[in-house]
Structure formats: C-alpha cells, structure tokens
Design an enzyme around this catalytic site. Structure first.
Site, short mmCIF file in Angstrom:
data_model
loop_
_atom_site.label_atom_id
_atom_site.label_comp_id
_atom_site.label_asym_id
_atom_site.label_seq_id
_atom_site.Cartn_x
_atom_site.Cartn_y
_atom_site.Cartn_z
CB SER A 52 -12.02 36.26 -55.24
OG SER A 52 -11.80 37.31 -56.17
CG ASP A 84 -12.90 34.29 -50.60
OD1 ASP A 84 -13.35 33.39 -49.86
OD2 ASP A 84 -13.57 35.28 -50.99
CG HIS A 85 -15.39 31.76 -52.77
ND1 HIS A 85 -16.33 30.84 -52.40
CD2 HIS A 85 -15.71 32.91 -52.12
CE1 HIS A 85 -17.19 31.41 -51.57
NE2 HIS A 85 -16.83 32.66 -51.37
CG ASP A 106 -16.63 27.21 -53.11
OD1 ASP A 106 -17.33 26.17 -52.96
OD2 ASP A 106 -17.13 28.31 -53.38
CD GLU A 136 -19.46 27.54 -49.80
OE1 GLU A 136 -18.53 28.34 -49.99
OE2 GLU A 136 -20.61 27.72 -50.24
CG HIS A 182 -21.07 34.88 -52.29
ND1 HIS A 182 -21.11 33.52 -52.30
CD2 HIS A 182 -20.06 35.22 -51.45
CE1 HIS A 182 -20.15 33.06 -51.51
NE2 HIS A 182 -19.51 34.07 -50.98
N GLY A 216 -20.65 36.15 -47.72
CA GLY A 216 -21.73 37.00 -48.24
C GLY A 216 -22.31 37.92 -47.18
CB SER A 218 -21.64 42.98 -48.22
OG SER A 218 -20.24 43.09 -48.27
#
Ligand code: G3H
Ligand code: 13P
Ligand code: ZN
Length: 293
Positions: A52, A84-85, A106, A136, A182, A216, A218
C-alpha cells in the site's frame, strides 16, 4: 520465481474464475514477506504480494520492491508483485518502471468521470510498459489511504456502472464495493461487514472476462469466501489478519521472554504468525497445491 501477474490468469482468467481465488497479501517489511512466501511454498501455490502507499511511506518504494523481488526470485513458487490502492499516479508509474507487474489506481473516491479519466490514463501508461492495472468502482467502508469513507457515504458497486467503467478504461482486474470493510474496525465486532454475493454475481455477469477483486477480506468467514469465489471473485486482498498474526505471536513471545532484546529472536515467532494466517487463507481460498509437479 518472480512472475508477471498475467501468468496467473491464462485465458482471461478462465482457469480461476468460479473455482478459486489468488490471495493478494499486503506486506510492509522483510518479516511479513518471509512469512507469506514460506506459506506459499509450503502450500505449493502462487501468491500475489502487494504494497500500500502506507507501506511504501514506511519502508520506501525501492527498498520494499527489492525485498519482495529478491525473495520472489528465490522462491519455489510463482510470486507476482502488485501496488495496492494507489492514489498517486506518479508513484505508480515509478513502481511500474521498477518492475511491479500490476498496479491499482484507486480514484474510486472521485466522480465516475474523474475515476474513468485517471484510470484510463494509467491503463495507457501501464499497458505501454507491459503492466496490468486494477481499477476500483464503488466505495468501500473503512479507512483507505488518505480517504475516510463513512457508512453514509459508502456506495456499493452498481453492476451496470462496473460494465461502463470496464469498457471505458480497459482495466485488467476490477475491485468493487460489495459490502466488505477495510481494516481492523470490523474485527472488533463494532461494525458488521457483509458480502453481497448476489451483487458479485451480477457484476460478474456484467463484466465476465475480468478477474474481480475482493478487498477488505480479513475476518470474512470461510463459507462466505467460498460463495464469493463461486460468484466470481478471483483475487482476495488480506492485510489486517496478517498484522494480527504477526503482532499476536510477538506479544506472546515477549510476554514470556521479557528480557529478550535480540530482534532476531522475537521476530521469528512474528514471521511464523504471518505464515500460519497465510496458510489458513490459502486453504480457505482453495489455492493449495495449484502447482502440479
Ligand atoms: O486496504 C489497504 C491496506 O490494508 C492498506 O493499509 O493504508 O494501513 O497501509 P494501510
Ligand atoms: P483487510 O485489511 O481487511 O484484510 O483488507 C485488505 C485490503 O483490502 C488491501 O487492499
Ligand atoms: Zn483494499
């Protein structure tokens, strides 16, 4: 071995979609990376390692890339590297130039038109360099880098908008908002995450040839993961549970060895904590033994 992410998705992802999902595990340091790769080797399966903007701010883009790439080259299983993102297009471009084979732009917090404009520009740059792009569409709850999305603002992805977004941008993988949240917030039980399986199915029908990404993830139970995979999720992002595994084992070790000051002694249990979580996820995502001898 270090591979391009496209090698995990031959035939437009037909080998994956509806069958299993690749994990995209977030890493921020040497120890987390070691734990993830060790899990992938033990389960004989490819994985995606992702970083990230927060992780890059912590460790540095080049440093983090070199840690991952060096370990990936030596690994017995295929490892693909993904950013990521990304909110910062210039940083994503530097990552592509370094060797990441996939980046996520993103701009889901912007208007549809702005998101399309920025994602399309990144696709043009990345494809020219041979890299893949994840976009996204829709907004997720929880805190993403630099953007806080409150419950009220959260917008689940509209399948027809996903189709328009895909057709306008040409992204290679697509993240959408289907109810997950998230970060650690949902692990406390204070906020309830859900996964809108029907919505995933509709998005898949609208964009059948693009691997869909569940962010997200988890804390999402295994039976829900199974349904999400059947509905069309092909990549599942996990960060928080790895952090919990790392921190829990570190705490347990230090509690029983309060005088230990050698980081090599107390970081080994943390690596093992990450590995155990990653192995659990690989089983849940039906990703074990993907590599045939
Ligand atoms: O979804 C994104 C990751 O969990 C990033 O977390 O911003 O704390 O690095 P971070
Ligand atoms: P979690 O922290 O909930 O696992 O989400 C990870 C993620 O979506 C990274 O992009
Ligand atoms: Zn995410």
């Amino acid at each position: 071995m270090l591979v391009h992410i496209k090698e995990l998705f031959p035939e437009n992802g037909k080998n994956v979609i509806g069958k299993f999902a690749y994990p995209a595990f977030n890493t921020m340091n040497l120890e987390t990376t070691l734990g993830i790769i060790s899990a992938a080797e033990e389960m004989n399966t490819p994985v995606i390692l992702e970083t990230s903007e927060g992780a890059i701010k912590y460790a540095g883009l080049e440093t983090l890339y070199e840690i991952m790439a060096t370990l990936a080259v030596k690994a017995k299983v295929p490892i693909a590297l993904h950013m990521d993102h990304g909110k910062n297009a210039e940083q994503l471009k530097r990552g592509i130039e370094l060797g990441y084979s996939s980046v996520m732009i993103d701009h889901s917090g912007l208007s549809f038109e702005e998101n399309v404009r920025d994602t399309k520009a990144m696709v043009e740059f990345a494809h020219n360099e041979g890299a893949w792009v994840q976009g996204e569409i829709g907004r997720m709850r929880g805190s993403e880098d630099w953007v806080s999305v409150s419950d009220e603002e959260a917008l689940l992805t509209d399948p027809s908008e996903a189709k328009r977004f895909f057709e306008a941008t040409g992204v290679d993988t697509l993240a959408s908002s289907v109810g997950t949240i998230h970060g650690i917030i949902k692990m406390s039980g204070k906020v309830q995450a859900h996964v809108d399986i029907e919505r995933i199915q509709k998005i898949r029908e609208a964009v059948p040839n693009v691997p869909l990404v569940l962010h997200g993830a988890s804390g999402v139970p295994d039976d829900v993961i199974e349904k999400a995979i059947q509905a069309g999720i092909a990549i599942i992002n996990i960060d928080t549970e790895l952090r919990i595994g790392f921190t829990h084992e570190l705490r347990v070790f230090l509690a029983s060895h309060p005088d230990e000051v050698d980081p090599r002694k107390y970081l080994n249990p943390a690596i093992e904590g990450v590995k155990q979580v990653a192995m659990k996820k690989l089983k849940s995502f039906k990703t074990q033994n993907l590599i045939k001898s």
